[in-house]
Design an enzyme around this catalytic site. Structure first.
Site, mmCIF file in Angstrom:
data_model
loop_
_atom_site.group_PDB
_atom_site.id
_atom_site.type_symbol
_atom_site.label_atom_id
_atom_site.label_comp_id
_atom_site.label_asym_id
_atom_site.label_seq_id
_atom_site.Cartn_x
_atom_site.Cartn_y
_atom_site.Cartn_z
ATOM 1 N N HIS A 81 -6.006 56.353 46.196
ATOM 2 C CA HIS A 81 -4.870 55.411 46.157
ATOM 3 C C HIS A 81 -4.986 54.513 44.936
ATOM 4 O O HIS A 81 -6.082 54.101 44.559
ATOM 5 C CB HIS A 81 -4.743 54.631 47.463
ATOM 6 C CG HIS A 81 -5.828 53.662 47.785
ATOM 7 N ND1 HIS A 81 -5.794 52.349 47.371
ATOM 8 C CD2 HIS A 81 -6.968 53.783 48.506
ATOM 9 C CE1 HIS A 81 -6.865 51.716 47.835
ATOM 10 N NE2 HIS A 81 -7.598 52.568 48.515
ATOM 11 N N GLU A 100 -1.686 52.353 50.030
ATOM 12 C CA GLU A 100 -2.703 52.682 51.040
ATOM 13 C C GLU A 100 -3.117 51.432 51.804
ATOM 14 O O GLU A 100 -3.340 51.459 53.010
ATOM 15 C CB GLU A 100 -3.934 53.305 50.360
ATOM 16 C CG GLU A 100 -4.991 53.840 51.329
ATOM 17 C CD GLU A 100 -6.088 52.843 51.689
ATOM 18 O OE1 GLU A 100 -6.921 53.173 52.543
ATOM 19 O OE2 GLU A 100 -6.107 51.727 51.129
ATOM 20 N N GLU A 101 -3.223 50.331 51.070
ATOM 21 C CA GLU A 101 -3.765 49.101 51.664
ATOM 22 C C GLU A 101 -2.856 48.488 52.722
ATOM 23 O O GLU A 101 -3.271 47.608 53.462
ATOM 24 C CB GLU A 101 -4.055 48.067 50.555
ATOM 25 C CG GLU A 101 -5.105 48.517 49.545
ATOM 26 C CD GLU A 101 -6.523 48.559 50.120
ATOM 27 O OE1 GLU A 101 -6.697 48.216 51.296
ATOM 28 O OE2 GLU A 101 -7.439 48.946 49.379
ATOM 29 N N ASP A 106 -12.468 57.674 47.991
ATOM 30 C CA ASP A 106 -12.259 56.236 48.214
ATOM 31 C C ASP A 106 -13.611 55.526 48.219
ATOM 32 O O ASP A 106 -14.649 56.167 48.095
ATOM 33 C CB ASP A 106 -11.523 56.024 49.551
ATOM 34 C CG ASP A 106 -10.661 54.768 49.561
ATOM 35 O OD1 ASP A 106 -10.994 53.802 48.847
ATOM 36 O OD2 ASP A 106 -9.655 54.737 50.290
HETATM 37 ZN ZN ZN Z 1 -9.138 48.889 50.554
#
Ligand code: ZN
Length: 337
Positions: free
Chosen positions: A61, A197-198, A220
């Site tokens: 991401h 994504e967050e 990640d």
């Molecule tokens: Zn994060």
């Protein structure tokens, strides 16, 4: 590698505002991809043609956590709301970078007792951002409500260890960029630099549906257990290798993929660690449950102080992740799981 990570982590692009980082990533991939597209959510998807029929997707991401200006008072002090997992404690004594100006975080309190009470029960109601404005009008001109900001922090090179904001997940973006630069994939290699994504794995939710890969791997950051009184039930150390995820709280990695990556690492003497993350998840959770199901897992980089302005990683873990992926995408039977 350090220069690339420095460039990516110092490009401000919070969730929902990923334009800058998207351009930086594309620039870095010039000459190493056969094509790219930007989908309706803003995900950047790149590819390199292979020799055989089949598709591997690597996802990282590209958004970072941040804040949003919500309200400005008569004196020009700005109130904020978090975007993703920002702790108000990480904001104390730090500063925020808005597109036009930097702001400094203050805390409410008339007396030292009140201040101490507010720090003890800190939340976003108790803090404000000071951009040095002397009126509401002046602040509104520079940071109108609705403006996005990120941690203001610089990149530091400590040798093997490097520190910056947004290692989560620009270090994943750096790994994928390097894999594209260094490898000649057997199967079509796709890279997705996904958005938001967050705030709930938003971008990656649509990527695998579009690409239909045979195998999808999220890249990640993960937690660490090697600081004083760190996590007791797991072992994740900086510098001991990238981690092959078994499970986190959002997904269980495909067993066949885990075995394949472990075998490859062992055969090629690439250090790796097994990861069981007690809290948190990655895009693998949504890549996995797309269409009729996709073989998915996660490779992570152990990171200290995740979601703070000073996320620390070990550069050797990053290099070893690139080595492992290069071997994986150049392997005849990588997708035959
Ligand atoms: Zn994060």
């Amino acid at each position: 590698m350090k220069e690339l990570i420095k460039k990516l982590t110092t490009t401000p692009s919070p969730s929902g505002r990923e334009e800058k980082i998207k351009h930086t990533i594309l620039e870095e991939l010039q000459g190493y991809i056969d094509g790219y597209k930007i989908d309706k959510l803003g995900n950047l998807i790149v590819w390199k043609k292979g020799k055989k029929e089949g598709k591997i997707l690597l996802d990282a991401h590209m958004d970072e956590i941040g804040v949003l200006a919500t309200y400005i008072d008569e004196k020009g002090f700005i109130r904020i709301e978090p975007i993703g997992g920002v702790s108000p404690y990480n904001l104390l004594g730090s500063s925020i970078l808005f597109p036009e100006i930097e702001g400094f975080v203050g805390i409410e309190g008339e007396t030292s007792e009140e201040m101490a009470k507010n720090i003890k029960n800190l939340d976003f109601d108790k803090i404000f951002v000071d951009i040095g404005a002397s009126s509401k009008e002046e602040a509104e001109r520079l940071v109108p409500p609705g403006t996005f900001g990120v941690y203001s922090s610089s990149f530091r090179d400590l040798g093997d260890r490097v520190v910056s904001k947004s290692m989560d997940d620009r270090v994943g973006c750096a790994i994928i960029i390097e894999v594209f630069r260094r490898s000649n994939p057997i199967y079509d290699l796709y890279g997705s630099f996904s958005v938001q994504e967050e705030v709930g794995l938003v971008g990656a939710s649509v990527v695998a549906f579009d690409i239909q890969p045979d195998v999808a791997i999220a890249v990640d950051v993960t937690a660490h257990s090697d600081t004083p009184k760190g996590l007791k039930r797991i072992s994740l150390e900086l510098g001991k290798g990238p981690t092959i995820k078994i499970k986190d709280s959002a997904s269980i990695s495909d067993r066949r993929l885990v075995e394949k990556l472990r075998c490859l690492a062992e055969k090629n003497q690439i250090p790796y660690q097994i990861e069981i993350l007690l809290r948190g998840g990655t895009n693998a959770a949504v890549l996995q449950r797309t269409r009729a199901g996709i073989i998915a897992g996660t490779l992570s980089i152990p990171t200290r102080y995740v979601h703070s302005p000073h996320e620390m990683i070990d550069i050797r873990d990053v290099e070893n992740a690139v080595r492992l992926f290069k071997i994986f995408v150049e392997l005849e039977d990588s997708i035959k799981l």
